[in-house]
Design an enzyme around this catalytic site. Structure first.
Site, short mmCIF file in Angstrom:
data_model
loop_
_atom_site.label_atom_id
_atom_site.label_comp_id
_atom_site.label_asym_id
_atom_site.label_seq_id
_atom_site.Cartn_x
_atom_site.Cartn_y
_atom_site.Cartn_z
N LYS A 128 0.93 -1.02 -0.01
CA LYS A 128 0.02 -0.10 -0.02
C LYS A 128 0.87 1.06 0.01
O LYS A 128 1.45 1.69 1.05
CB LYS A 128 -1.13 0.14 1.19
CG LYS A 128 -1.80 1.09 1.07
CD LYS A 128 -2.46 1.71 2.33
CE LYS A 128 -1.69 3.06 2.88
NZ LYS A 128 -1.58 4.22 2.05
N GLU B 203 9.44 2.13 10.65
CA GLU B 203 10.57 3.40 10.47
C GLU B 203 9.73 4.50 10.38
O GLU B 203 9.22 5.05 9.42
CB GLU B 203 11.28 3.06 9.04
CG GLU B 203 12.61 3.76 9.00
CD GLU B 203 12.30 5.30 8.57
OE1 GLU B 203 12.48 6.00 9.33
OE2 GLU B 203 12.15 5.25 7.39
N CYS C 111 13.12 11.87 6.93
CA CYS C 111 13.06 11.68 8.32
C CYS C 111 14.46 11.52 9.12
O CYS C 111 14.37 11.86 10.52
CB CYS C 111 12.49 10.13 8.74
SG CYS C 111 13.16 8.86 7.67
N GLU D 116 8.96 17.05 14.87
CA GLU D 116 9.42 16.92 13.29
C GLU D 116 8.66 17.55 12.40
O GLU D 116 7.58 17.55 12.34
CB GLU D 116 9.31 15.46 13.04
CG GLU D 116 10.15 14.88 11.72
CD GLU D 116 9.79 13.57 11.38
OE1 GLU D 116 10.84 13.06 10.72
OE2 GLU D 116 8.63 13.03 11.62
#
Length: 480
Positions: A173, A248, A282, A382
């Protein structure tokens, strides 16, 4: 650029769902195509195809799976420019980045998995010389693979390549914000002759498709790259059927610059790394920590880079930074920039306004904040945009404490000409990856982090092992 079919059981099929969304080009905010969104029935059909294919695919010899991966590499290499152009359109990566690291990372990971298969002991004695007890590595089962939009092929190939090498069948997906490159990748696997049902693709949202994959009783392992919030949701859904979960997730990378290195060069390299891919990585070095006696030198260098970055049309060869991916991210990043100003950080470059000469699309100015402390929002959240925060420190111990004062622990960066200090500080940083003096980790290195940056590792041998079960067999017949 309509993507209105799914790839299930070795064929392109019409979805059960009638839901469709616009594919938006972030460079102008306009629709460039349509995407079909799957539902529970679509997921169940894809998982069933993967289940049917599992017995035969998992029983293949590693050499046979390696040959399939080699064919995938050959087709991918030939179609790499098509994939790069799709990435440029769907998530705004500049042409040079799209044709270089973005599409190139997919090829690099696939090639490395072929190499890594030779380093895995698929069958071995429990102890050297033991003829009675055997350790066998076997495919875990059907894998659900959920990938993000920021590095589409990097993440797709890290998961699909490892699962193929291990002998798992799978359902992918991809992000609904990066569907074009994923559809092309499905064509690559089809052309390369990956057996029917081994790889399946269903587009859709996390709520409709991701949740069903996470809780599906016939899925044995789930691997997600995304936000920490998504990782928590997937873990909870997977717990009901006790799946192996690989995550992750987010990062807030600390980049420590000591006064014994070329401070200006280190600050410039950090800023350029931060603004690459519009800050949508990231593992980006988003917190730059600088020793106080050279602090202003680094601030000036980083601000200069921010002002020099060429922001604009991703299709232009001159463009160094394109837009962020969508309107939601655009609004969130601008809000966080405003929060940094309101909380007292010193804005030395950029800001919440559109870049000069830009009147449409989701473009953010490369932004640098100085005089930040770790209690500020811009230092803790973040941002996932082109925003660099700079914090001062006085001692080595203080730098380590600031760097580790985060719920995340994905990547850290360190600049020093003192070899012993480099070794000492690297060991104390709570991060899954540490890059010294501008070096990069090669394909095959384990990618993953500590804390809320995730669970498990991707890439190379470590990545393949995420999809394998360990079986111990006693009384193993001696071949002699």
């Amino acid at each position: 650029m309509n993507t209105l079919q799914f790839y299930i059981g070795g064929a392109w099929v019409q979805p059960d769902s009638a839901d469709v969304m616009d594919i938006i080009n972030p460079a102008n905010g306009e629709a460039c195509g349509k995407l079909a969104l799957g539902n529970r029935t679509d997921v169940d059909l894809a998982v069933a195809a993967a289940v049917r294919a599992f017995d035969s695919w998992s029983a293949t010899a590693p050499a046979e799976r390696k040959a399939v991966l080699q064919r995938v590499v050959e087709v991918y290499r030939r179609r790499s420019d098509e994939i790069a152009d799709a990435i440029m359109i769907e998530m705004g990566a500049p042409k040079g980045l799209a044709r270089g690291p973005q599409a190139g990372s997919g090829l690099g990971h696939l090639e490395d998995f072929i190499r890594a298969m030779d380093d895995i002991h698929w069958e071995r004695p429990l102890f050297p010389g033991d003829t009675s007890n055997q350790i066998v590595l076997e495919a875990k089962g059907v894998a659900a693979l959920i990938t993000p939009w920021n590095w589409p092929m990097n993440q797709v190939t890290l998961k699909v390549g490892a699962a193929l090498a291990a002998g798992c069948t799978m359902v992918l997906k991809p992000s609904e914000f990066a569907p074009l490159s994923a559809a092309l990748f499905a064509e690559v696997l089809d052309e390369a002759g990956v057996p029917a049902g081994v790889f399946n693709l269903v587009h859709g949202t996390g709520v409709a498709v991701g949740e069903r994959l996470s809780s599906h009783p016939d899925v044995a392992v789930i691997s997600l790259t995304g936000s920490t919030r998504a990782g928590v949701a997937v873990s909870k859904a997977a717990a009901e059927t006790v799946k192996r979960v690989g995550l992750e997730l987010g990062g807030k990378g600390a980049d420590i610059i000591f006064d014994d290195c070329n401070v200006e060069a280190a600050a410039e390299a950090t800023a350029r790394h931060m603004f690459r891919n519009s800050g949508q990585s990231c593992n980006a070095p988003s917190r730059m920590l600088v020793q106080r006696n050279v602090y202003e030198q680094a601030v000036v260098a980083a601000a200069r880079v921010a002002k020099e970055v060429r922001v604009g049309d991703p299709a232009s060869d001159r463009t160094e930074m394109g837009p962020v991916v969508n309107a939601g991210q655009f609004g969130r990043i601008r809000g966080l920039i405003e929060a940094g100003i309101q909380e007292g950080a010193r804005l030395v470059a950029g800001g919440a306004d559109l870049p000069e000469g830009v009147d449409s699309g989701y473009f953010i100015r490369p932004t640098v904040f100085a005089d930040v402390h770790n209690g500020m929002t811009v230092a803790r959240e973040e941002i996932f945009g082109p925003v660099l925060t700079i914090l001062p420190f006085d001692t080595e111990e203080e730098a380590i404490a600031i760097a580790n004062d985060s719920v995340y622990g994905l990547a850290a960066y360190l600049w020093t000409d003192d070899a012993e200090k480099a070794r000492r500080v690297s060991r104390k940083l709570r991060a899954g990856m540490v890059r010294l003096n501008g070096t990069d980790l090669p394909y095959g290195a384990p990618f993953g982090g500590f804390g809320q940056s995730g669970i498990g590792r991707e890439g190379g041998v470590w990545g393949i092992e995420e999809y394998l079960e360990v079986k111990a067999i006693s009384g193993w017949p001696n071949a002699a």
